[in-house]
Design a protein around this motif. Structure first.
Motif, PDB file in Angstrom:
ATOM      1  N   CYS A 164      63.384  34.544  23.107  1.00  0.00           N
ATOM      2  CA  CYS A 164      64.705  33.914  23.174  1.00  0.00           C
ATOM      3  C   CYS A 164      65.465  34.229  21.888  1.00  0.00           C
ATOM      4  O   CYS A 164      64.958  33.992  20.788  1.00  0.00           O
ATOM      5  CB  CYS A 164      64.555  32.412  23.359  1.00  0.00           C
ATOM      6  N   GLN A 165      66.681  34.738  22.017  1.00  0.00           N
ATOM      7  CA  GLN A 165      67.449  35.124  20.835  1.00  0.00           C
ATOM      8  C   GLN A 165      68.153  33.938  20.186  1.00  0.00           C
ATOM      9  O   GLN A 165      68.803  34.084  19.160  1.00  0.00           O
ATOM     10  CB  GLN A 165      68.457  36.213  21.204  1.00  0.00           C
ATOM     11  N   ARG A 166      67.999  32.758  20.785  1.00  0.00           N
ATOM     12  CA  ARG A 166      68.600  31.572  20.180  1.00  0.00           C
ATOM     13  C   ARG A 166      67.564  30.822  19.351  1.00  0.00           C
ATOM     14  O   ARG A 166      67.838  30.390  18.254  1.00  0.00           O
ATOM     15  CB  ARG A 166      69.187  30.684  21.276  1.00  0.00           C
ATOM     16  N   CYS A 167      66.341  30.653  19.888  1.00  0.00           N
ATOM     17  CA  CYS A 167      65.340  29.864  19.163  1.00  0.00           C
ATOM     18  C   CYS A 167      64.115  30.697  18.771  1.00  0.00           C
ATOM     19  O   CYS A 167      63.234  30.195  18.074  1.00  0.00           O
ATOM     20  CB  CYS A 167      64.913  28.657  20.000  1.00  0.00           C
ATOM     21  N   LEU A 168      64.032  31.929  19.221  1.00  0.00           N
ATOM     22  CA  LEU A 168      62.939  32.859  18.907  1.00  0.00           C
ATOM     23  C   LEU A 168      61.583  32.439  19.491  1.00  0.00           C
ATOM     24  O   LEU A 168      60.547  32.985  19.117  1.00  0.00           O
ATOM     25  CB  LEU A 168      62.815  33.115  17.405  1.00  0.00           C
ATOM     26  N   GLU A 169      61.572  31.474  20.380  1.00  0.00           N
ATOM     27  CA  GLU A 169      60.358  31.162  21.137  1.00  0.00           C
ATOM     28  C   GLU A 169      60.325  32.079  22.358  1.00  0.00           C
ATOM     29  O   GLU A 169      61.310  32.730  22.699  1.00  0.00           O
ATOM     30  CB  GLU A 169      60.398  29.699  21.609  1.00  0.00           C
ATOM     31  N   THR A 170      59.163  32.085  23.014  1.00  0.00           N
ATOM     32  CA  THR A 170      59.040  32.875  24.242  1.00  0.00           C
ATOM     33  C   THR A 170      59.784  32.180  25.383  1.00  0.00           C
ATOM     34  O   THR A 170      59.567  31.000  25.636  1.00  0.00           O
ATOM     35  CB  THR A 170      57.558  33.035  24.604  1.00  0.00           C
ATOM     36  N   ARG A 228      67.600  34.558  26.607  1.00  0.00           N
ATOM     37  CA  ARG A 228      67.474  33.236  25.988  1.00  0.00           C
ATOM     38  C   ARG A 228      67.159  32.200  27.054  1.00  0.00           C
ATOM     39  O   ARG A 228      67.396  32.412  28.229  1.00  0.00           O
ATOM     40  CB  ARG A 228      68.728  32.852  25.217  1.00  0.00           C
ATOM     41  N   HIS A 229      66.617  31.077  26.582  1.00  0.00           N
ATOM     42  CA  HIS A 229      66.366  29.954  27.466  1.00  0.00           C
ATOM     43  C   HIS A 229      67.687  29.437  28.034  1.00  0.00           C
ATOM     44  O   HIS A 229      68.711  29.476  27.348  1.00  0.00           O
ATOM     45  CB  HIS A 229      65.746  28.777  26.692  1.00  0.00           C
ATOM     46  N   ASN A 253      63.341  23.763  21.579  1.00  0.00           N
ATOM     47  CA  ASN A 253      63.540  23.234  20.226  1.00  0.00           C
ATOM     48  C   ASN A 253      64.874  23.728  19.700  1.00  0.00           C
ATOM     49  O   ASN A 253      64.938  24.662  18.915  1.00  0.00           O
ATOM     50  CB  ASN A 253      62.412  23.709  19.296  1.00  0.00           C
ATOM     51  N   PRO A 254      65.961  23.107  20.154  1.00  0.00           N
ATOM     52  CA  PRO A 254      67.283  23.630  19.789  1.00  0.00           C
ATOM     53  C   PRO A 254      67.524  23.578  18.284  1.00  0.00           C
ATOM     54  O   PRO A 254      67.067  22.671  17.601  1.00  0.00           O
ATOM     55  CB  PRO A 254      68.244  22.711  20.545  1.00  0.00           C
ATOM     56  N   LEU A 255      68.225  24.583  17.814  1.00  0.00           N
ATOM     57  CA  LEU A 255      68.519  24.696  16.387  1.00  0.00           C
ATOM     58  C   LEU A 255      70.017  24.815  16.232  1.00  0.00           C
ATOM     59  O   LEU A 255      70.557  25.894  16.122  1.00  0.00           O
ATOM     60  CB  LEU A 255      67.856  25.950  15.818  1.00  0.00           C
ATOM     61  N   PRO A 256      70.718  23.696  16.218  1.00  0.00           N
ATOM     62  CA  PRO A 256      72.180  23.755  16.324  1.00  0.00           C
ATOM     63  C   PRO A 256      72.872  24.548  15.224  1.00  0.00           C
ATOM     64  O   PRO A 256      73.814  25.240  15.498  1.00  0.00           O
ATOM     65  CB  PRO A 256      72.590  22.282  16.297  1.00  0.00           C
ATOM     66  N   PHE A 259      61.406  28.904  12.133  1.00  0.00           N
ATOM     67  CA  PHE A 259      62.473  28.053  12.628  1.00  0.00           C
ATOM     68  C   PHE A 259      61.938  26.704  13.096  1.00  0.00           C
ATOM     69  O   PHE A 259      62.618  25.691  13.000  1.00  0.00           O
ATOM     70  CB  PHE A 259      63.192  28.725  13.804  1.00  0.00           C
ATOM     71  N   ALA A 260      60.731  26.697  13.636  1.00  0.00           N
ATOM     72  CA  ALA A 260      60.194  25.467  14.199  1.00  0.00           C
ATOM     73  C   ALA A 260      60.021  24.411  13.106  1.00  0.00           C
ATOM     74  O   ALA A 260      60.368  23.249  13.288  1.00  0.00           O
ATOM     75  CB  ALA A 260      58.867  25.745  14.885  1.00  0.00           C
ATOM     76  N   ALA A 261      59.525  24.853  11.956  1.00  0.00           N
ATOM     77  CA  ALA A 261      59.329  23.917  10.846  1.00  0.00           C
ATOM     78  C   ALA A 261      60.664  23.362  10.376  1.00  0.00           C
ATOM     79  O   ALA A 261      60.813  22.173  10.102  1.00  0.00           O
ATOM     80  CB  ALA A 261      58.615  24.629   9.694  1.00  0.00           C
ATOM     81  N   LEU A 262      61.646  24.229  10.317  1.00  0.00           N
ATOM     82  CA  LEU A 262      62.979  23.813   9.906  1.00  0.00           C
ATOM     83  C   LEU A 262      63.551  22.789  10.885  1.00  0.00           C
ATOM     84  O   LEU A 262      64.151  21.786  10.481  1.00  0.00           O
ATOM     85  CB  LEU A 262      63.885  25.044   9.833  1.00  0.00           C
ATOM     86  N   ALA A 263      63.338  23.063  12.160  1.00  0.00           N
ATOM     87  CA  ALA A 263      63.855  22.154  13.193  1.00  0.00           C
ATOM     88  C   ALA A 263      63.215  20.782  13.056  1.00  0.00           C
ATOM     89  O   ALA A 263      63.889  19.752  13.137  1.00  0.00           O
ATOM     90  CB  ALA A 263      63.575  22.720  14.579  1.00  0.00           C
TER      91      ALA A 263
END
Ligand SMILES: [Zn+2]
Length: 197
Positions: free
Chosen positions: A80-86, A144-145, A150-153, A184-188
């Motif tokens: 996903c190009q927004r959150c970088l998760e699969t 992208r999803h 885990n949205p990262l606004p 990104f996940a840690a930041l979120a």
């Protein structure tokens, strides 16, 4: 009685298949569709079920019309190009193709037609290649999803430049490696924890 003619999806006689109102179906491993498999995250078990139906018409005073109808569906995974998760992406093909003898006629008809593609009748058609071409056309340009888990606004503005660059360049690396914890996940998590209420 004659046995129905067997059609070979690896070298299909499209004209005969259409004229006979033929039906083929199969389940092709995703890894056999090389160009598609390389465009998505590795998924050795994924298969693409498909059906191909032929039909034929001979309008009075006109050329015969050969048609096939390809249907297929598969879920692939991309980063996903927004959150970088699969992100799982459901691809589906529902494509009607008409075949004509002549290249110029194919071009003219193809431009005039909205609901079907018009191609020159090949001497033999590889169904897997058609399947792969059609599936590749349905790939999103920016995967992208629909809704990121885990949205990262505002992540892009807060990240140091080198992390953003690594993320932008990281797509090919991500497809070769097993999924890893992403920065990104840690930041979120941090931002969520900081939110009041
Ligand atoms: Zn996402």
């Amino acid at each position: 009685m004659r046995a129905p003619k067997a059609f070979d999806p690896r070298r299909l006689d499209v004209a005969a298949f259409a004229k006979a109102g033929g039906h083929l179906d199969g389940c092709t491993p995703l890894r056999d569709l090389r160009r598609l498999a390389e465009a998505v995250l590795d998924d050795p078990a994924a298969e693409v079920p498909w059906t191909l139906d032929g039909n034929w018409r001979q309008p009075a005073g006109d050329e015969p019309q050969w048609r096939v109808h390809l249907k297929a569906a598969v879920t692939v995974h991309m980063t996903c190009q927004r959150c970088l998760e699969t992100a799982p992406l459901a691809l589906s093909v529902d494509r009607r193709l008409r075949f004509v003898m002549d290249e110029r006629e194919a071009e003219a008809l193809d431009e005039a037609s909205e609901d079907e593609d018009v191609l020159v009748l090949p001497s033999r058609l590889q169904v897997a290649q058609l399947l792969e071409d059609e599936l590749i056309l349905t790939l999103p340009i920016v995967p992208r999803h629909d809704l990121c888990p885990n949205p990262l606004p505002v992540a892009a503005d807060l990240l140091p430049a080198d992390v953003s660059d690594a993320a932008a360049a990281g797509e090919s690396a991500a497809s070769d490696d097993p999924p890893q914890a992403n920065p990104f996940a840690a930041l979120a998590a941090l931002k969520t924890a900081r939110k009041p209420g």
